[in-house]
Design an enzyme around this catalytic site. Structure first.
Site, PDB file in Angstrom:
ATOM      1  N   HIS A 182      46.379  29.548  43.292  1.00 50.59           N
ATOM      2  CA  HIS A 182      47.527  29.928  44.109  1.00 50.59           C
ATOM      3  C   HIS A 182      47.687  29.070  45.347  1.00 50.59           C
ATOM      4  CE1 HIS A 182      46.843  33.694  41.795  1.00 50.59           C
ATOM      5  NE2 HIS A 182      48.175  33.663  41.750  1.00 50.59           N
TER       6      HIS A 182
ATOM      7  N   SER B 169      43.503  45.296  39.865  1.00 52.80           N
ATOM      8  CA  SER B 169      44.129  44.793  41.091  1.00 52.80           C
ATOM      9  C   SER B 169      44.792  45.882  41.920  1.00 52.80           C
ATOM     10  CB  SER B 169      45.169  43.728  40.724  1.00 52.80           C
ATOM     11  OG  SER B 169      44.536  42.693  40.009  1.00 52.80           O
TER      12      SER B 169
ATOM     13  N   CYS C 151      46.397  37.377  43.917  1.00 58.59           N
ATOM     14  CA  CYS C 151      45.400  36.324  43.865  1.00 58.59           C
ATOM     15  C   CYS C 151      43.994  36.895  43.945  1.00 58.59           C
ATOM     16  CB  CYS C 151      45.626  35.339  45.020  1.00 58.59           C
ATOM     17  SG  CYS C 151      44.316  34.098  45.131  1.00 58.59           S
TER      18      CYS C 151
END
Lengths: 376, 615
Positions: free
Chosen positions: B364, B321, B377
């Site tokens: 989310h 991420s 997310c």
């Protein structure tokens, strides 16, 4: 003293004052150069060579005088005996050498090692001079007549060859050739001899020891093996060349003092000298040798009897051969054959042999007016 | 009779004259030969003669020292008392060694080696018996020297790394030169010369080693020195100051040591200075300056966590991420989405028949770019990645330093990997799938990066899009090296701000993934991004059973990553962290980065006055 001495006998003082002192001076001069060279070879020390050389040279000079005082007729009388004794000594070293598992060329006689081959160089000249003393010219022109004098040379040559000592063998043959030449042997015989010598080169090559072959090959191309057998000659040339015109100065030779130059006190002493004294020193030394040689030849020509003429001439040529072979060897003109520079190189036998020779020359000079009765 | 005699005499004189002529010819020839050798070829032989007699001995220079940015020594030269034995001067070598054993320990193997070396060398060449003996041992031997014929003591230099394992991956170490490393530089032929093998010691070996001095001396035929002719002094190596802050480095290394295997980079986003670069486990570089024992060597190379590797530059991991900022910028800069773009996250996304899960199974809900970064997310980025395409994502990544070596002056840097369609076809022989683009959008799949690349990426994000490059060498002999003026990446400042706001929200937002790791001091508040990288695929069964990742064996756990910067108000310090198998970025990497950034801000190494604090 001896009954067969005639009325022409000279007194000892007469003999002494009839010595050729000029000639003696030049001989001593060469010996002095030898002293300086050996002093330098030991990095400016009397030990271990220079002092011994001085003592030996002086002893040799005394010997020279004694030989010179001895009546020429006595030398004539004992010429063959001296030759025979020398031959016997050569046989002895040959046998002893074989027992000693190697090429032993000397006999220890207490204060020095005597090389019979050095004595033989003088003895051959003595024997040949005696042989040709009364030979009529007609006989000399006969080819078959030459077999006997040739045998005188061939016997010792063969003995030194199997030692093996190529240098001495060549010297004996060359001196013999020169004596044959001056007594009047026909020119064509020399042509045939040289021709057959060249023809037999392959056979001689085959008979040479490995180390001798290697020396010849190294001579032909010393750079091929600069650290092995080419080392000697390469380093010698470097020492000579780097000496230049005026040399590096007495005791300043780097090649010799840093031990790059091998055998600097014996066979390569000429190199040591020239590294330090340069081209000027070298030419001076050559001139000194030339004076001794040409003066000797003049003495020979002026002798009144054939024995003396031949003896003086033969001995001078013998001396000259030492000089030529040594210098040619260290300057890389011929292979290294192990011939010392007379009266300069360290070593007893060669110097004693040469001084003995000069003694005989002096004896001829002193007794030049004495007739030799061949009946003796 | 008389006539005949004179005839014979004349013949003799005539022929003697011929012989004399030959002699004269030979004498002339010999003199000419001398003239040739001594006059014409004089120069040639003069040179050869000098070659014979002159030997060059080299004087080793002292290797340059290495310090940190404030002058704290990282690599120094210690006194090295060495015992030598000159066989020629010893009455009996064996006896001498036996006597020597009373003062220093000499093992049987060492003794054997000494005897072998003695046999190989000339008897006047000293052989080293032992090095690095203590002052006490040296003093004792010194006193006993009159009774130890042939023994001598000499002081050499031995490289020492006072911070040991803390800076091992930066300094690297020196070791005896190998055959392949010998060059024309005469220094490399010095016996016992040590060359830089890794790290800065290797990168800057040419500057550090200095120049050898020479002593010309006259030698004899057997190589013995007779006298000195002339000498040139050696030129010592130059002193290097690194950009490293030694105390921060120690702190970093100690903090990393709390994890089994981890690496971190702390750097300056404005000038590229590397303040700290750590990799755990580490090793003691001093082992290599002496002879490393075989057991120690085996232990180091067989260690599963590879202590000899600098993982910060050689370890390649999927960025996870932490890559999402790049995906976001690629989409924004190319106008694929605008800053208000929203996506609904139900916990998964479907592309064709394939379903891609968000890390949060419950989803989310509606997220925009900032909140998607805040909560990390996945679905949002799946979506924009698919829309943007791998080409544009890859181009953006490359601008931020991915896919190629950064070019730091340390050994063993890996290039990472930024996949393209052509790469996949060439390498794997398969067509690029839409799914490949989707997972690349969240930094998974084929993408590989190093911790250093992540630090560079973060620096370029927060410095306004300047393509800054890291540097480790600050000055040579006290003279600062020039900082290269880097080009500007031409990224819309507003887009950058958006991304940075997202990174801020990660740390300060209510739902921020790393909000628990925010620093207490508001002045020091940091921004960042977590990353969690799957090492093994999560099976459906595991997902259904709800097996937690930390329950798996260490090797199967996720890698934890984090990139961060501080202070928020005036971003300068950047930190990137990898904790191998650290389960989650927020759980292990973020707290680690927080500690590092806190310490960095306390020490504030960028402030030129901060050196006073150190001293």
């Amino acid at each position: 003293m001896l009954s067969y001495f005639s009325k022409e006998d000279m007194s000892l003082s007469e003999k002494f004052f009839s010595l050729n002192f000029v000639y003696l001076f030049f001989i001593i001069l060469i010996g002095a150069v030898g002293f300086l060279a050996l002093y330098s070879a030991a990095n400016g020390n009397l030990d271990p060579w220079a002092l011994k050389h001085l003592i030996r040279f002086n002893l040799g000079l005394c010997g020279l005088l004694v030989v010179a005082m001895i009546d020429i007729r006595l030398w004539f009388k004992f010429a063959y005996i001296i030759y025979a004794l020398s031959l016997a000594l050569l046989v002895v070293v040959e046998i002893k050498g074989q027992i000693g598992m190697g090429a032993q060329r000397w006999i220890n006689i207490g204060f020095m090692n005597l090389q019979p081959s050095e004595i033989m160089k003088v003895a051959v000249v003595l024997a040949l001079a005696r042989f040709f003393h009364l030979t009529p010219i007609e006989d000399i022109k006969k080819t078959l007549f030459l077999v006997r004098p040739a045998t005188i040379a061939v016997l010792p040559t063969a003995l030194v060859l199997i030692q093996p000592d190529l240098g001495t063998a060549l010297m004996i043959l060359m001196v013999t050739a020169v004596i044959f030449f001056v007594v009047g042997v026909r020119y064509w015989i020399f042509g045939v001899a040289i021709g057959s010598a060249i023809a037999s080169l392959p056979i001689i090559w085959h008979l040479l020891h490995d180390y001798q072959k290697k020396r010849v090959l190294t001579f032909l191309n010393p750079e091929s093996d600069p650290l092995g057998s080419g080392y000697h000659i390469m380093q010698s040339k470097i020492a000579l060349g780097s000496g230049g015109v005026s040399g590096k100065g007495f005791l300043q030779g780097t090649q010799s003092h840093l031990n790059f130059l091998p055998e600097k006190q014996t066979d390569f002493i000429f190199t040591l000298l020239l590294e330090e004294w340069g081209f000027i020193g070298g030419v001076s030394l050559i001139i000194l040798f030339a004076i001794v040689i040409f003066y000797g030849m003049i003495i020979a020509v002026n002798m009144n009897n054939r024995f003396s003429k031949l003896l003086v001439f033969g001995l001078i040529v013998n001396f000259g051969l030492y000089v030529f072979i040594n210098i040619a060897m260290v300057t890389g003109l011929i292979p290294v054959v192990g011939v010392p520079l007379p009266m300069i190189s360290n070593g007893g036998s060669a110097m004693l042999s040469v001084l003995f020779g000069f003694g005989l020359i002096m004896s001829c000079f002193v007794h030049k007016n004495i007739r030799i009765n061949s009946k003796l | 009779m008389i006539e005949k005699k004179t005839e014979k005499s004349k013949e003799f004189s005539r022929r003697a004259f011929i012989i004399a002529g030959i002699h004269a010819g030979i004498f002339t020839g010999l003199a000419a030969r001398l003239g040739y050798l001594q006059i014409i070829q004089k120069d040639k032989y003069k040179t050869l003669s000098d070659k014979n007699r002159i030997s060059m001995r080299l004087i080793p220079p002292v290797r340059g020292e290495i310090t940190d940015r404030f002058g704290v020594p990282l690599a120094v030269n210690n006194q090295n008392f060495r015992v030598f034995l000159t066989p020629e001067q010893a009455d009996d070598v064996k006896d001498t060694i036996k006597s020597l054993k009373r003062y220093i320990p000499i093992s049987e193997i060492e003794e054997e080696e000494i005897h072998i070396r003695i046999k190989k060398q000339r008897s006047f060449t000293p052989v080293m018996v032992k090095e690095d003996i203590s002052w006490d041992q040296m003093a004792k031997i010194e006193v006993a020297l009159p009774y130890l014929a042939g023994i001598s003591i000499n002081e050499g230099k031995l490289r020492n790394y006072p911070l040991r394992s803390s800076t091992a991956h930066i300094t690297g170490y020196v070791g005896l030169i190998s055959e392949a490393e010998i060059t024309k530089d005469p220094i490399t032929s010095l016996p016992g010369f040590r060359i830089g093998k890794t790290g800065v010691e290797k990168s800057f070996d040419n500057i550090l080693r200095g120049n050898t001095g020479r002593i010309q001396s006259e030698i004899n035929a057997s190589g013995r020195e007779i006298r000195e002719l002339k000498s040139n002094d050696s030129q010592n190596g130059r002193r290097l100051s690194l950009t490293i802050d030694a105390e921060l480095q120690i702190f970093c290394q100690n903090r990393l040591a709390q994890e089994r295997s981890a690496a971190a980079v702390i750097m300056d986003a404005h000038n590229g200075d590397i303040y700290s670069i750590g990799s755990n486990p580490s090793f003691d570089p001093n082992l290599f300056t002496k002879k490393i024992s075989n057991e120690q060597w085996q232990e180091l190379i067989s260690h599963p966590d590879k202590p000899l590797n600098n993982k910060a530059i050689s370890g390649q991991y999927s960025p996870g991420s932490t890559f999402k900022m790049i995906t976001a910028l690629a989409a924004l800069e190319n106008g694929i989405v605008d800053r208000n773009y929203t996506v609904h996250c139900p916990g998964y996304s479907e592309f064709g028949r394939d379903r891609f899960y968000c890390w949060k199974q419950s989803g989310h809900g509606w997220v925009n770019l900032v909140s998607a970064l805040e909560q990390s997310c996945d679905c949002f980025f799946y979506d924009i990645a698919r829309k943007t395409g791998i080409k544009k994502i890859g181009d953006m990544a490359k601008r931020f330093g991915f896919g190629d070596k950064i070019g730091i002056d340390l050994q063993g840097e890996a290039s990472g990997l930024m996949p393209t369609k052509a790469w996949k076809m060439g390498k794997l022989g398969r067509k690029w799938q839409i799914g490949d683009t989707v997972v690349a959008g969240i930094g998974q799949g084929y993408i590989q990066s190093t911790t250093l690349q992540l630090a560079v990426m973060t620096s370029r994000l927060i410095n306004g899009g300047v393509a800054i490059n890291p540097r480790i060498l600050k000055s040579i002999d006290g003279i600062d090296t020039k900082i290269k003026r880097e080009h500007v990446l031409n990224i819309d400042k507003k887009n950058l701000e958006m991304v940075i706001r997202g990174m801020e929200a990660v740390m300060t937002g209510k739902k921020g993934t790393a909000r628990k790791a925010q620093l207490e001091d508001k002045e020091m508040h940091m921004g960042g991004k977590t990353g969690t990288v799957q090492v093994k695929r999560i099976t459906k069964a595991q997902r259904a059973a709800g097996i937690k990742n930390e329950d798996l064996d260490w090797k199967s756990r996720h890698h934890a990553l984090f990139v961060g910067f501080a202070p928020l108000k005036k971003p300068r310090y950047v930190c990137s962290v990898i904790v191998e198998h650290g389960v989650s970025g927020s759980g292990s990497a973020a707290p680690l980065a927080r500690d590092l950034l806190q310490e960095t801000q306390i020490r504030n190494p960028a402030d030129p006055n901060s050196s006073i604090v150190t001293k």
